[in-house]
Write an enzyme that holds these catalytic residues in place. Sequence first.
Site, PDB file in Angstrom:
ATOM      1  N   ASP A 169      16.109 -19.357  -4.095  1.00  0.00           N
ATOM      2  CA  ASP A 169      15.446 -20.635  -4.396  1.00  0.00           C
ATOM      3  C   ASP A 169      13.926 -20.524  -4.333  1.00  0.00           C
ATOM      4  O   ASP A 169      13.401 -19.649  -3.650  1.00  0.00           O
ATOM      5  CB  ASP A 169      15.858 -21.674  -3.338  1.00  0.00           C
ATOM      6  CG  ASP A 169      17.105 -22.396  -3.747  1.00  0.00           C
ATOM      7  OD1 ASP A 169      17.895 -21.819  -4.506  1.00  0.00           O
ATOM      8  OD2 ASP A 169      17.271 -23.552  -3.321  1.00  0.00           O
ATOM      9  N   ASP A 189      16.433 -11.911 -10.219  1.00  0.00           N
ATOM     10  CA  ASP A 189      17.590 -12.425  -9.471  1.00  0.00           C
ATOM     11  C   ASP A 189      17.064 -12.924  -8.131  1.00  0.00           C
ATOM     12  O   ASP A 189      17.307 -12.335  -7.080  1.00  0.00           O
ATOM     13  CB  ASP A 189      18.625 -11.315  -9.295  1.00  0.00           C
ATOM     14  CG  ASP A 189      19.909 -11.840  -8.680  1.00  0.00           C
ATOM     15  OD1 ASP A 189      20.062 -13.069  -8.543  1.00  0.00           O
ATOM     16  OD2 ASP A 189      20.766 -11.005  -8.316  1.00  0.00           O
ATOM     17  N   SER A 190      16.315 -14.009  -8.198  1.00  0.00           N
ATOM     18  CA  SER A 190      15.604 -14.513  -7.022  1.00  0.00           C
ATOM     19  C   SER A 190      16.452 -15.542  -6.293  1.00  0.00           C
ATOM     20  O   SER A 190      17.418 -16.064  -6.838  1.00  0.00           O
ATOM     21  CB  SER A 190      14.323 -15.196  -7.491  1.00  0.00           C
ATOM     22  OG  SER A 190      14.655 -16.210  -8.421  1.00  0.00           O
ATOM     23  N   ASP A 231       7.917  -6.533  -1.821  1.00  0.00           N
ATOM     24  CA  ASP A 231       7.770  -7.866  -2.398  1.00  0.00           C
ATOM     25  C   ASP A 231       7.581  -7.700  -3.914  1.00  0.00           C
ATOM     26  O   ASP A 231       6.692  -6.947  -4.345  1.00  0.00           O
ATOM     27  CB  ASP A 231       6.527  -8.516  -1.768  1.00  0.00           C
ATOM     28  CG  ASP A 231       6.386  -9.980  -2.164  1.00  0.00           C
ATOM     29  OD1 ASP A 231       6.873 -10.361  -3.251  1.00  0.00           O
ATOM     30  OD2 ASP A 231       5.766 -10.731  -1.387  1.00  0.00           O
TER      31      ASP A 231
HETATM   32  N1  SAM Z   1      22.280 -14.849  -7.003  1.00  0.00           N
HETATM   33  C1  SAM Z   1      21.559 -15.469  -5.990  1.00  0.00           C
HETATM   34  C2  SAM Z   1      21.354 -16.921  -6.134  1.00  0.00           C
HETATM   35  O1  SAM Z   1      20.844 -17.348  -7.183  1.00  0.00           O
HETATM   36  O2  SAM Z   1      21.717 -17.602  -5.191  1.00  0.00           O
HETATM   37  C3  SAM Z   1      20.328 -14.722  -5.668  1.00  0.00           C
HETATM   38  C4  SAM Z   1      20.806 -13.561  -4.903  1.00  0.00           C
HETATM   39  S1  SAM Z   1      19.749 -12.385  -4.385  1.00  0.00           S
HETATM   40  C5  SAM Z   1      20.609 -11.993  -2.894  1.00  0.00           C
HETATM   41  C6  SAM Z   1      18.194 -13.057  -4.029  1.00  0.00           C
HETATM   42  C7  SAM Z   1      17.360 -11.995  -3.307  1.00  0.00           C
HETATM   43  O3  SAM Z   1      15.984 -12.135  -3.636  1.00  0.00           O
HETATM   44  C8  SAM Z   1      17.472 -12.047  -1.804  1.00  0.00           C
HETATM   45  O4  SAM Z   1      18.137 -10.910  -1.333  1.00  0.00           O
HETATM   46  C9  SAM Z   1      16.012 -12.094  -1.328  1.00  0.00           C
HETATM   47  O5  SAM Z   1      15.777 -11.328  -0.166  1.00  0.00           O
HETATM   48  C10 SAM Z   1      15.294 -11.547  -2.547  1.00  0.00           C
HETATM   49  N2  SAM Z   1      13.882 -11.938  -2.632  1.00  0.00           N
HETATM   50  C11 SAM Z   1      13.341 -13.142  -2.297  1.00  0.00           C
HETATM   51  N3  SAM Z   1      12.015 -13.118  -2.501  1.00  0.00           N
HETATM   52  C12 SAM Z   1      11.703 -11.889  -2.983  1.00  0.00           C
HETATM   53  C13 SAM Z   1      10.492 -11.257  -3.373  1.00  0.00           C
HETATM   54  N4  SAM Z   1       9.320 -11.891  -3.317  1.00  0.00           N
HETATM   55  N5  SAM Z   1      10.539  -9.966  -3.817  1.00  0.00           N
HETATM   56  C14 SAM Z   1      11.725  -9.302  -3.883  1.00  0.00           C
HETATM   57  N6  SAM Z   1      12.910  -9.861  -3.500  1.00  0.00           N
HETATM   58  C15 SAM Z   1      12.897 -11.113  -3.075  1.00  0.00           C
END
Ligand code: SAM
Length: 282
Positions: A167, A164-165, A146
């Site tokens: 929503d 690059d999160s 996380d």
């Molecule tokens: N480009 C994309 C968009 O804006 O739609 C975002 C893509 S990227 C695949 C987002 C990633 O953030 C996901 O794979 C998700 O699992 C990851 N993610 C979400 N919360 C997170 C956290 N707390 N720590 C690390 N990664 C996280």
Amino acid sequence: MTTGKKNRKADLSERKEYHTESSGVFFKTKKLLYRQSSPYQNIEVINNEYFGRVLLLDDLVQTTERDEFFYHEMLAFPALVTHSSPQDILVIGGGDGGVLKEILRNPVRYACLVEIDSQVIEVSRKYFPWLSPSLKDERAELVIADGREFIEGIEKKFDIVFVDSSDPVGPSAYLHEEEFFLKLKKCLKPEGIVVAQAGSPFYHLESIKEKNSYLKKLFKVVCFYISPVPTYPGGSWCYVFLSDEVQPLDIKRDPPAGLNYFNLDIHRAAFSLPNFLKEKLD
Ligand code: SAM
């Protein structure tokens, strides 16, 4: 990406992403390639005749084969061309490998990607092989964690941090909060930059306004910028560039050759904002 409303159930032949209760985008599913639930989210990969492979998390489009370059280049390059020597890079999220691919086109020393969901990485390796070679580049380190816990425990400092999160719902919600950005600031070297995706300038205007007001308390330079992303809500997307020392229009380096969207004219233009957005940021 969505305004946060849960999508209605889609049948197998159509994937819909609702941006409001009454509008959105839909993708005809030529083939369903993958559908599994991880401990964090539902993961799907479909094949669409026009966009090719589409990655959806909890029914929200994350990336597509045909238009991924808009988002990934525009998240990565504005900071990479304005830092005088980007060497140590951190990416929070981004498990599809797309932004890491763009970062590693540059002569960086080290890039650490922190993704909460190992299944997103595995799916990307299998179904988006043009993005995922970056995941095994010898300069890259993958950490399954996380982002919240990772930055609380880290002592290393970075030249650039990319967020690059997904929503602001579920495990991603914290990655949009003031406290998170304060902690990111503490991970920066002098001349450090943070860049984060910031939502749709059309659908998420109020959350952009709110973000701007708390970020201004934390960083001397808070500059939102925009690019098209055809498959994200509204077709254009906001990013925010944060620093105490670097101005985004003070370009220090040329981008690498071979990009599809980003160039230095695009860079300068991206920081010119439409009036309806500027008014919210004043
Ligand atoms: N480009 C994309 C968009 O804006 O739609 C975002 C893509 S990227 C695949 C987002 C990633 O953030 C996901 O794979 C998700 O699992 C990851 N993610 C979400 N919360 C997170 C956290 N707390 N720590 C690390 N990664 C996280």
